[in-house]
Write a protein that holds these residues in place. Structure first.
Motif, PDB file in Angstrom:
ATOM      1  N   TYR A 436     -10.677   3.429  -8.999  1.00 54.85           N
ATOM      2  CA  TYR A 436     -10.422   4.514  -8.053  1.00 54.85           C
ATOM      3  C   TYR A 436     -10.011   3.960  -6.694  1.00 54.85           C
ATOM      4  O   TYR A 436      -9.023   4.395  -6.077  1.00 54.85           O
ATOM      5  CB  TYR A 436     -11.692   5.362  -7.947  1.00 54.85           C
ATOM      6  N   ILE A 437     -10.728   2.940  -6.220  1.00 56.77           N
ATOM      7  CA  ILE A 437     -10.387   2.335  -4.927  1.00 56.77           C
ATOM      8  C   ILE A 437      -9.016   1.678  -4.986  1.00 56.77           C
ATOM      9  O   ILE A 437      -8.208   1.784  -4.058  1.00 56.77           O
ATOM     10  CB  ILE A 437     -11.471   1.320  -4.524  1.00 56.77           C
ATOM     11  N   LYS A 438      -8.699   1.014  -6.109  1.00 56.14           N
ATOM     12  CA  LYS A 438      -7.388   0.384  -6.250  1.00 56.14           C
ATOM     13  C   LYS A 438      -6.274   1.428  -6.227  1.00 56.14           C
ATOM     14  O   LYS A 438      -5.213   1.216  -5.633  1.00 56.14           O
ATOM     15  CB  LYS A 438      -7.327  -0.414  -7.560  1.00 56.14           C
ATOM     16  N   ARG A 439      -6.518   2.578  -6.872  1.00 58.98           N
ATOM     17  CA  ARG A 439      -5.494   3.632  -6.877  1.00 58.98           C
ATOM     18  C   ARG A 439      -5.246   4.150  -5.464  1.00 58.98           C
ATOM     19  O   ARG A 439      -4.087   4.368  -5.059  1.00 58.98           O
ATOM     20  CB  ARG A 439      -5.950   4.778  -7.787  1.00 58.98           C
ATOM     21  N   LEU A 440      -6.293   4.331  -4.662  1.00 63.06           N
ATOM     22  CA  LEU A 440      -6.112   4.809  -3.297  1.00 63.06           C
ATOM     23  C   LEU A 440      -5.362   3.783  -2.456  1.00 63.06           C
ATOM     24  O   LEU A 440      -4.499   4.137  -1.647  1.00 63.06           O
ATOM     25  CB  LEU A 440      -7.472   5.117  -2.672  1.00 63.06           C
ATOM     26  N   LYS A 441      -5.668   2.512  -2.649  1.00 64.85           N
ATOM     27  CA  LYS A 441      -4.951   1.479  -1.900  1.00 64.85           C
ATOM     28  C   LYS A 441      -3.487   1.405  -2.315  1.00 64.85           C
ATOM     29  O   LYS A 441      -2.609   1.163  -1.477  1.00 64.85           O
ATOM     30  CB  LYS A 441      -5.635   0.125  -2.108  1.00 64.85           C
ATOM     31  N   ASP A 442      -3.216   1.626  -3.599  1.00 67.18           N
ATOM     32  CA  ASP A 442      -1.813   1.652  -4.060  1.00 67.18           C
ATOM     33  C   ASP A 442      -1.056   2.808  -3.420  1.00 67.18           C
ATOM     34  O   ASP A 442       0.122   2.667  -3.057  1.00 67.18           O
ATOM     35  CB  ASP A 442      -1.760   1.765  -5.584  1.00 67.18           C
ATOM     36  N   LEU A 443      -1.715   3.962  -3.282  1.00 61.82           N
ATOM     37  CA  LEU A 443      -1.077   5.101  -2.625  1.00 61.82           C
ATOM     38  C   LEU A 443      -0.681   4.736  -1.197  1.00 61.82           C
ATOM     39  O   LEU A 443       0.454   5.009  -0.757  1.00 61.82           O
ATOM     40  CB  LEU A 443      -2.025   6.304  -2.621  1.00 61.82           C
ATOM     41  N   GLU A 444      -1.600   4.129  -0.455  1.00 62.73           N
ATOM     42  CA  GLU A 444      -1.297   3.757   0.926  1.00 62.73           C
ATOM     43  C   GLU A 444      -0.211   2.684   0.993  1.00 62.73           C
ATOM     44  O   GLU A 444       0.640   2.702   1.886  1.00 62.73           O
ATOM     45  CB  GLU A 444      -2.571   3.276   1.619  1.00 62.73           C
ATOM     46  N   SER A 445      -0.212   1.759   0.037  1.00 65.34           N
ATOM     47  CA  SER A 445       0.807   0.701   0.042  1.00 65.34           C
ATOM     48  C   SER A 445       2.202   1.274  -0.184  1.00 65.34           C
ATOM     49  O   SER A 445       3.175   0.834   0.439  1.00 65.34           O
ATOM     50  CB  SER A 445       0.475  -0.337  -1.029  1.00 65.34           C
ATOM     51  N   ILE A 446       2.330   2.231  -1.094  1.00 72.15           N
ATOM     52  CA  ILE A 446       3.637   2.858  -1.341  1.00 72.15           C
ATOM     53  C   ILE A 446       4.145   3.523  -0.073  1.00 72.15           C
ATOM     54  O   ILE A 446       5.326   3.392   0.294  1.00 72.15           O
ATOM     55  CB  ILE A 446       3.518   3.872  -2.496  1.00 72.15           C
ATOM     56  N   ALA A 447       3.265   4.238   0.624  1.00 73.57           N
ATOM     57  CA  ALA A 447       3.695   4.920   1.844  1.00 73.57           C
ATOM     58  C   ALA A 447       4.093   3.915   2.933  1.00 73.57           C
ATOM     59  O   ALA A 447       5.092   4.110   3.633  1.00 73.57           O
ATOM     60  CB  ALA A 447       2.583   5.832   2.345  1.00 73.57           C
ATOM     61  N   MET A 448       3.345   2.824   3.082  1.00 78.87           N
ATOM     62  CA  MET A 448       3.634   1.856   4.138  1.00 78.87           C
ATOM     63  C   MET A 448       4.905   1.050   3.871  1.00 78.87           C
ATOM     64  O   MET A 448       5.412   0.378   4.762  1.00 78.87           O
ATOM     65  CB  MET A 448       2.449   0.896   4.301  1.00 78.87           C
ATOM     66  N   SER A 449       5.448   1.107   2.638  1.00 78.03           N
ATOM     67  CA  SER A 449       6.666   0.362   2.331  1.00 78.03           C
ATOM     68  C   SER A 449       7.914   1.009   2.925  1.00 78.03           C
ATOM     69  O   SER A 449       8.978   0.392   2.924  1.00 78.03           O
ATOM     70  CB  SER A 449       6.822   0.229   0.810  1.00 78.03           C
ATOM     71  N   TYR A 450       7.823   2.235   3.439  1.00 71.90           N
ATOM     72  CA  TYR A 450       8.979   2.929   4.008  1.00 71.90           C
ATOM     73  C   TYR A 450       9.121   2.586   5.485  1.00 71.90           C
ATOM     74  O   TYR A 450       8.130   2.472   6.211  1.00 71.90           O
ATOM     75  CB  TYR A 450       8.839   4.446   3.833  1.00 71.90           C
ATOM     76  N   GLN A 451      10.359   2.447   5.941  1.00 68.18           N
ATOM     77  CA  GLN A 451      10.619   2.143   7.344  1.00 68.18           C
ATOM     78  C   GLN A 451      10.273   3.348   8.205  1.00 68.18           C
ATOM     79  O   GLN A 451      10.552   4.496   7.838  1.00 68.18           O
ATOM     80  CB  GLN A 451      12.083   1.757   7.546  1.00 68.18           C
TER      81      GLN A 451
END
Length: 515
Positions: A436-451
């Motif tokens: 669950y924690i890994k999934r939440l961190k993946d969500l934030e990582s996807i968003a932070m990849s955008y300029q």
């Protein structure tokens, strides 16, 4: 002879009397002269003092006159300034009246334009209705069917298509249910364990902030919710303010963020000044204080265990363990317990006790780095230990305690065994939490990849992703594209239950400094 003696005595007496008279006369004359001189001197000194007092009085009068004239000039200056401000206000009011008159004229003109356009729209609507009637009549003549009969045939065909799609959907759902029945059963069991293990669930996801007065809830929320939005944006923590008396719920998968929000709330409530600017200032100070506290926790842990010469970055990671959990157990407590167990085993086997204790403490540092790359935590911990100068046997024990690499030292099986002993208790292994924690961190990582994205926080247990963008780099249209792009990537790249709402927030702030 007797006559001569009397004569002599009488002569002496007369001589003494005459001498005393002469002395008296001379003394009186001298005293008169001295008195006259003293009197003249006193008169001269009095005249000088009189002149000095007159001069002092004149100086004081001139000074008072100058101060009075200065005050008069200042009053006149203030009066002139007030008159100037009054004149400027009158001019400003005149300009506002002129602007208002122009706006009224513009509004009147706009109303006239709207009325004219409405008339044109009504005319066009009537023309469209007549054209529609002509088309319907023409279609009825060509097809040989009336409009009602065509509607009935269309409805029947749509019903058949809907039934076919529904049957296919039901079949897919049943097949998916059969395939995922075992997984769903495990999920239900995990949920049951989490419900009965309240203390572990609370430590992993939720903190409660107690307040003495419920009036602070309204101040924390702020006008139209601006304070609570600013606090959530600054900390990345979901803040739940409900009817629970004397309590505010802080929800976040990251315990460090949650602790930072709790400390910031404590400072804000204690200070009493709660507004967006103050919130950002307090959160920045709290973040700095928390980093210092994490370093201090790491130092105290090393001192308690007798571990010396540890790199500062490794000490900081040890401190961050205090705010992490390993399968439901506090990670720092688990690491301390493992270190002590390793020391006992190494002492029984005649090995290096300090090295064993060092490897036991550091065996899970791969779970607490800031960047968290896609590596198993054992291998990541080994790389970090190598980076910060740990010995090869300690690095090998860290990397091999889950059998990711081959064991090359005797410390490795000791660390592996002690890690299993520390975690071998009922309810300790809860892999669903880690996923669950890994999934939440993946969500934030996807968003932070955008300029243009400055911050991203997964909240609502991963059901919502809030993304803050920089208003100078991203306009409204680009913000829409970012939200749709993130949603598409989440749908294509991740596996998750339910749905995830992506909220992109673009806020513009204007700031000026009055000097």
């Amino acid at each position: 002879m007797e006559f001569d003696i009397v004569t002599i005595v009488i002569g002496l007496v007369v001589g003494l009397a005459a001498g005393g008279a002469i002395v008296y006369v001379l003394t009186n004359s001298v005293m008169k002269k001295r008195s006259t001189a003293i009197l003249r001197k006193a008169e001269a000194e009095g005249e000088a003092i009189k002149k000095e007092k007159i001069l002092q009085a004149k100086e004081k009068f001139l000074q008072m006159k100058e101060e009075h004239e200065k005050e008069a000039r200042e009053r006149e200056k203030r009066l002139q300034q007030g008159q100037e401000k009054h004149r400027q206000r009158e001019q400003q009011l005149n300009r506002q009246q002129q602007d208002l008159a122009r706006k009224e004229k513009s509004v009147e003109q706009l109303q006239k334009d709207i009325e004219q356009r409405m008339e044109g729209v009504e005319v066009r609507r009537q023309e469209v209705e007549r054209a529609h009637e002509k088309q319907v009549a023409q279609l009825e003549r060509i097809s040989g069917l009336s409009a009602d009969e065509a509607k009935k045939q269309l409805i029947l065909s749509l019903q058949d298509e809907a039934r076919t799609n529904a049957m296919a959907l039901v079949k897919d759902v049943v097949d998916e249910a059969k395939l995922t029945a075992n997984k769903e059963a495990k999920r239900i069991i995990i949920q049951t364990i989490q419900r009965v293990a309240t203390e572990h669930a609370v430590e992993n996801a939720v903190s409660t902030f107690h307040i003495e007065n419920d009036e602070f809830k309204g101040r924390i929320i702020g006008r139209e919710g601006r304070n609570i939005r600013a606090l959530e944006e600054a900390t990345g923590v979901e803040i739940v303010v409900d009817d629970t008396p004397g309590a505010i719920i802080l929800s976040c998968f990251d315990p460090v963020r949650r602790e930072m929000a709790r400390l910031a709330l404590h400072q804000l409530v204690k200070d009493g000044r709660i507004h967006p600017g103050r919130i950002e200032e307090i959160v920045a100070k709290t973040r700095k204080h928390l980093e210092e506290e994490i370093l201090e926790i790491g130092k105290r842990t090393c001192i308690d265990l007798g571990i010396h010469g540890l790199h500062t970055e490794l000490i900081r990671m040890v401190g961050r363990m205090r705010y992490r959990s390993s399968y439901g157990q506090n990670l720092l407590q688990h690491s301390r317990e493992t270190a002590n167990l390793c020391a006992i085993m190494a002492a029984e086997l005649g090995l290096n006790v300090k090295a064993a204790k060092r490897a036991g403490l550091l065996h899970d540092i791969g779970k607490v780095p800031d960047d968290e790359p896609e590596l198993p935590h054992a291998l990541l911990g080994m790389k970090l230990a190598e980076k910060y100068g740990e010995k090869p046997d300690v690095c090998n024990a860290i990397g091999a305690h889950h059998d990711e690499i081959e064991m090359t030292s005797l410390l490795a099986p000791i660390v592996q065994a002690c890690d299993a002993i520390s975690g071998a208790r009922p309810g300790a292994r809860r892999e669903a939490v880690e996923q669950y924690i890994k999934r939440l961190k993946d969500l934030e990582s996807i968003a932070m990849s955008y300029q243009g994205v400055s911050k991203a926080y997964a909240i609502q247990a991963g059901r919502e992703l809030r993304v803050m963008v920089e208003s100078e780099r991203v306009n409204d249209a680009e913000a829409d594209n970012i939200s749709m792009g993130i949603a598409d990537r989440i749908q294509n790249e991740m596996t998750y239950p339910g749905q995830v709402k992506v909220v992109v927030i673009r806020e513009r702030r204007s700031m000026a400094v009055a000097k």
